[in-house]
Write a protein that holds these residues in place. Structure first.
Motif, short mmCIF file in Angstrom:
data_model
loop_
_atom_site.label_atom_id
_atom_site.label_comp_id
_atom_site.label_asym_id
_atom_site.label_seq_id
_atom_site.Cartn_x
_atom_site.Cartn_y
_atom_site.Cartn_z
N ARG A 76 0.85 -1.19 0.00
CA ARG A 76 0.00 0.00 0.00
C ARG A 76 0.89 1.24 0.00
N VAL A 77 0.51 2.22 -0.81
CA VAL A 77 1.28 3.45 -0.93
C VAL A 77 0.37 4.63 -0.64
N ALA A 78 0.79 5.49 0.28
CA ALA A 78 0.03 6.69 0.64
C ALA A 78 0.87 7.92 0.35
N HIS A 82 4.84 7.11 1.47
CA HIS A 82 4.71 6.23 2.63
C HIS A 82 4.22 4.86 2.17
N TRP A 83 5.07 3.87 2.36
CA TRP A 83 4.83 2.52 1.86
C TRP A 83 4.63 1.55 3.03
N ARG A 93 7.32 -0.96 6.98
CA ARG A 93 6.84 0.38 6.66
C ARG A 93 8.05 1.26 6.39
N PHE A 94 7.98 2.06 5.35
CA PHE A 94 9.08 2.98 5.11
C PHE A 94 8.58 4.25 4.44
#
Length: 210
Positions: A76-78, A82-83, A93-94
């Motif tokens: 998921r990418v926001a 933010h992955w 999470r990175f």
């Protein structure tokens, strides 16, 4: 030889526990959208986490692993920066920072030029010297790979767990991972990339004779 093209992102992340994680996120590939996760543990054990038997066979037929597991891989990418990656037993999470000098240089290259094998080969030595990564090379089953990098953002934050246990803080990808050609630069980063894999005509995409 015939060419298979994968268009997407590769993220390479090191941790203070010594575990290194490489994410391949491919919205466009010969098998449609998929993601895979490569993990090298501190003791050198190399693990592939892939979502289907077909993608696992292809990746394992190109790179080198001690263990292969077929598991659900969710990315998921926001806000583009933010992955969140879930591939049991790994949860990652990175976040990425602003494009740095290598990223600016890559963005300046026209996309069609950036994916040409001749151009990619030209940048192999500079990439090795500056980033600790290769841009092309031989792989298993007589295959050859070209990594056409088109953008790069540093990874500035990361949390990773394995079976719920923390893998420590963000660190350089050291020692280099040993999956095969290229893999990932030494500094943690997210690379926009088009990977081309030349496959022998008399072999299946899994590496077995057809």
């Amino acid at each position: 030889m015939r060419s298979l093209r994968f268009d997407g992102w590769i993220a390479g992340i090191g941790t203070t526990s010594g575990v290194r994680v490489v994410l391949g996120h491919w919205p466009r590939s010969p098998w449609g959208p998929f993601s895979d996760v490569m993990v090298e543990e501190a003791d050198g054990h190399r693990l592939l986490l892939a979502p289907t038997g077909e993608t696992a066979d292809f990746v394992a037929g190109t790179y080198v692993f001690d263990e292969v597991r077929v598991v659900p891989v969710e990315v998921r990418v926001a806000d583009r920066r933010h992955w969140t990656v879930t591939a049991p037993p790994i949860h990652l999470r990175f976040g990425t920072g602003r494009r740095n000098l290598p990223g600016l240089a890559l963005r300046a290259v026209p996309g069609r030029l950036a994916t040409r094998p001749g151009w990619i080969a030209l940048w192999d030595r500079p990439a090795r010297l500056l980033l600790g990564a290769r841009t092309h090379g031989s792989a298993r089953a007589g295959r050859h790979q070209w990594y056409g990098a088109r953008d790069l953002h540093p990874v500035v934050s990361a949390t990773a767990t394995c079976k719920g246990e923390s893998l420590g803080a963000l660190a350089p990808v050291e020692p280099p991972v040993r999956f095969g050609t290229g893999s990932t630069p030494r500094p943690p980063c997210l690379v926009r990339i088009t990977t081309t894999v030349a496959v022998q005509q008399d072999r299946s995409t899994t590496g077995a004779a057809s």
